[in-house]
Design a protein around this motif. Structure first.
Motif, PDB file in Angstrom:
ATOM      1  N   LYS A   1      13.022  30.613 -42.321  1.00 18.18           N
ATOM      2  CA  LYS A   1      11.457  30.332 -42.585  1.00 18.18           C
ATOM      3  C   LYS A   1      10.833  31.698 -42.830  1.00 18.18           C
ATOM      4  O   LYS A   1      10.098  31.636 -43.796  1.00 18.18           O
ATOM      5  CB  LYS A   1      11.184  29.934 -41.358  1.00 18.18           C
TER       6      LYS A   1
ATOM      7  N   SER B   1       6.180  20.082 -32.519  1.00 18.30           N
ATOM      8  CA  SER B   1       4.970  20.722 -33.041  1.00 18.30           C
ATOM      9  C   SER B   1       3.687  20.100 -32.855  1.00 18.30           C
ATOM     10  O   SER B   1       2.782  20.683 -32.311  1.00 18.30           O
ATOM     11  CB  SER B   1       5.208  20.833 -34.319  1.00 18.30           C
TER      12      SER B   1
ATOM     13  N   TYR C   1      19.672  23.639 -45.840  1.00 14.43           N
ATOM     14  CA  TYR C   1      18.326  24.023 -44.943  1.00 14.43           C
ATOM     15  C   TYR C   1      17.565  25.098 -45.791  1.00 14.43           C
ATOM     16  O   TYR C   1      16.205  24.946 -45.993  1.00 14.43           O
ATOM     17  CB  TYR C   1      18.798  24.628 -43.604  1.00 14.43           C
TER      18      TYR C   1
ATOM     19  N   GLN D   1      17.502  14.800 -40.663  1.00 14.61           N
ATOM     20  CA  GLN D   1      17.132  15.499 -41.769  1.00 14.61           C
ATOM     21  C   GLN D   1      17.436  15.064 -43.268  1.00 14.61           C
ATOM     22  O   GLN D   1      18.572  14.260 -43.275  1.00 14.61           O
ATOM     23  CB  GLN D   1      18.100  16.701 -41.756  1.00 14.61           C
TER      24      GLN D   1
ATOM     25  N   GLU E   1       6.550  15.063 -34.296  1.00 14.77           N
ATOM     26  CA  GLU E   1       7.021  16.171 -35.193  1.00 14.77           C
ATOM     27  C   GLU E   1       7.862  17.235 -34.325  1.00 14.77           C
ATOM     28  O   GLU E   1       7.183  17.810 -33.630  1.00 14.77           O
ATOM     29  CB  GLU E   1       5.969  17.000 -35.988  1.00 14.77           C
ATOM     30  N   PHE E   2       9.235  17.256 -34.571  1.00 12.02           N
ATOM     31  CA  PHE E   2       9.871  18.056 -33.654  1.00 12.02           C
ATOM     32  C   PHE E   2      10.064  19.478 -34.199  1.00 12.02           C
ATOM     33  O   PHE E   2      10.269  19.638 -35.700  1.00 12.02           O
ATOM     34  CB  PHE E   2      11.508  17.482 -33.468  1.00 12.02           C
ATOM     35  N   LYS E   3      10.288  20.415 -33.440  1.00 13.02           N
ATOM     36  CA  LYS E   3      10.558  21.844 -34.094  1.00 13.02           C
ATOM     37  C   LYS E   3      12.019  21.758 -34.530  1.00 13.02           C
ATOM     38  O   LYS E   3      12.776  20.969 -33.726  1.00 13.02           O
ATOM     39  CB  LYS E   3      10.124  22.938 -32.910  1.00 13.02           C
ATOM     40  N   PRO E   4      12.458  22.862 -35.164  1.00  8.06           N
ATOM     41  CA  PRO E   4      13.864  23.015 -35.531  1.00  8.06           C
ATOM     42  C   PRO E   4      14.842  23.039 -34.414  1.00  8.06           C
ATOM     43  O   PRO E   4      14.456  23.860 -33.319  1.00  8.06           O
ATOM     44  CB  PRO E   4      13.795  24.353 -36.286  1.00  8.06           C
TER      45      PRO E   4
ATOM     46  N   VAL F   1      21.745  21.014 -36.344  1.00  8.30           N
ATOM     47  CA  VAL F   1      20.543  21.072 -37.333  1.00  8.30           C
ATOM     48  C   VAL F   1      20.374  19.610 -38.210  1.00  8.30           C
ATOM     49  O   VAL F   1      19.617  18.839 -38.273  1.00  8.30           O
ATOM     50  CB  VAL F   1      20.231  22.126 -38.231  1.00  8.30           C
TER      51      VAL F   1
ATOM     52  N   TYR G   1      12.388  19.550 -40.730  1.00 15.50           N
ATOM     53  CA  TYR G   1      12.177  19.160 -39.361  1.00 15.50           C
ATOM     54  C   TYR G   1      12.521  17.711 -39.220  1.00 15.50           C
ATOM     55  O   TYR G   1      12.393  16.926 -40.177  1.00 15.50           O
ATOM     56  CB  TYR G   1      10.839  19.432 -38.634  1.00 15.50           C
ATOM     57  N   ASN G   2      12.794  16.972 -37.846  1.00 15.57           N
ATOM     58  CA  ASN G   2      12.965  15.852 -37.502  1.00 15.57           C
ATOM     59  C   ASN G   2      11.727  14.910 -37.033  1.00 15.57           C
ATOM     60  O   ASN G   2      10.637  15.780 -36.679  1.00 15.57           O
ATOM     61  CB  ASN G   2      13.971  15.448 -36.632  1.00 15.57           C
ATOM     62  N   THR G   3      11.593  13.710 -37.389  1.00 17.23           N
ATOM     63  CA  THR G   3      10.192  13.098 -37.007  1.00 17.23           C
ATOM     64  C   THR G   3      10.817  11.666 -36.338  1.00 17.23           C
ATOM     65  O   THR G   3      11.686  11.237 -36.639  1.00 17.23           O
ATOM     66  CB  THR G   3       9.533  12.604 -37.895  1.00 17.23           C
TER      67      THR G   3
END
Length: 276
Positions: free
Chosen positions: A168, A15, A205, A69, A89-92, A198, A39-41
Motif C-alpha cells: 500500500k 474500516s 494484490y 477478492q 468494508e473489511f481491512k486487509p 488474502v 479489500y472484502n465487503t
C-alpha cells in the motif's frame, strides 16, 4: 450514502460501514460495475433482493452476501429498488481473521453468507426490529460481528499484514522478491499463505493497489501526461498501462479523466451561479 464506524473492539478488522438507500431511482436497476479494491465487503440488505452476477450467470437472493477478492472488473444487476444496503468494508486480512476460511475459496465470487456462516438467519429479526433507525441497525450488525470476532481462533499472519502495508505504501510498486525477503518468507510459503489469507497472489494484490492509486490520481489530474504516469507507476509503455487499467476498471484512464473534468467544470459553474 452515509458512513458509520465500528466500535473500538472491531476497528482492527473493519474500516467502516457504508449505508446506501437505493430508493426508486431507475438508475439503480441498471447493471453496475464492481472493480477490485484490495479489500472484502459484506453486504447486508434490509430486505431480500435478487442480484445477478452477469458474467457468471449466477442469481442470489440472500440478505447477507460476502464479496471475495476480485482480480478483474465484474458486472451485476439487481432489483434493489426501495431497499437499504449496509456495506461492511473489511481491512486487509480481516475476513480470514474473522472466519478462518481460506480466502481463495471466495475469489471472484459473491457468496451467500448462509453457505458458510451458521445461524445468519438469527440476524434478520433484530435487523427488522431496528429499522428504520439506522444507528440501531448498525449497532445490531456491530454486535453480531463482534460475537464472531470473539469466537475466532485465527489471525492473518503478521508477515502478510506487514507485506500488505508495504504494498500500500509503495502504491503497489514494491518488487515482490524484495517484499518477500523483507518479511522473511520463502517464495512458496509467501505465495501459498497470501492466497489463503488474502485471496489473491502478492503480484495480483500489488496490481490491484497500483490500479486504485492510479485511478485516484487520474481523478485529480488537470492534464493526462502519459509519459509521467508510465514513469511514476512503472508501466512498460502506454499500451500496457491502458490494458492493465481496463482490466480492473472496464475503461481507459482517459474515460475517467474526461468524466472528472466534466465534474470539475460543472462544479465550477454551480459555484459561479451560487454567487450571483
Amino acid at each position: 450514502m452515509e458512513l458509520y464506524y465500528p466500535q473500538p473492539a472491531l476497528q482492527h478488522l473493519i474500516s467502516c460501514y457504508r449505508v446506501i438507500n437505493f430508493g426508486s431511482n431507475p438508475a439503480f436497476n441498471q447493471p453496475w460495475m464492481v472493480s477490485p479494491s484490495g479489500y472484502n465487503t459484506l453486504t447486508i440488505l434490509i430486505s431480500p433482493a435478487s442480484v445477478l452476477d452477469i458474467g457468471r450467470g449466477e442469481n442470489m437472493r440472500a440478505r447477507i452476501r460476502f464479496s471475495g477478492q476480485l482480480d478483474g472488473v465484474r458486472h451485476f444487476s439487481s432489483d434493489v429498488c426501495l431497499n437499504t444496503g449496509i456495506f461492511v468494508e473489511f481491512k486487509p486480512g480481516a475476513a480470514y481473521t474473522l472466519w478462518g476460511i481460506p480466502q481463495q475459496n471466495f475469489t471472484n465470487r459473491w457468496t451467500e453468507a448462509d453457505d458458510f456462516l451458521p445461524n445468519t438467519s438469527s440476524l434478520y429479526n433484530p435487523l427488522d426490529d431496528s429499522y428504520p433507525n439506522i444507528k440501531k441497525t448498525i449497532a445490531v450488525v456491530d454486535n453480531w460481528l463482534l460475537e464472531q470476532a470473539l469466537r475466532s481462533k485465527k489471525d492473518c499472519r503478521k508477515e502478510l499484514m506487514a507485506a500488505m502495508q508495504l504494498i500500500k505504501e509503495s502504491n503497489g510498486q514494491i518488487d515482490i522478491v524484495q517484499l518477500r525477503n523483507h518479511v522473511g518468507m520463502t517464495r512458496a510459503s509467501f505465495q501459498n499463505h497470501f492466497k489463503e489469507q488474502v485471496g489473491v497472489s502478492p503480484k495480483m494484490y500489488s496490481r490491484i493497489i497500483r490500479a486504485n492509486a492510479l485511478y485516484k490520481d487520474v481523478l485529480q489530474m488537470d492534464t493526462l501526461d502519459w509519459q509521467q504516469i508510465i514513469h511514476d507507476y512503472k508501466f512498460f509503455d502506454q499500451a500496457h498501462l491502458i490494458k492493465d487499467f481496463q482490466h480492473f476498471f472496464g475503461h481507459s484512464p482517459s474515460h475517467f479523466f474526461e468524466q472528472s473534468q466534466f465534474a470539475k467544470d460543472f462544479s465550477h459553474l454551480l459555484e459561479d451561479n451560487s454567487n450571483k
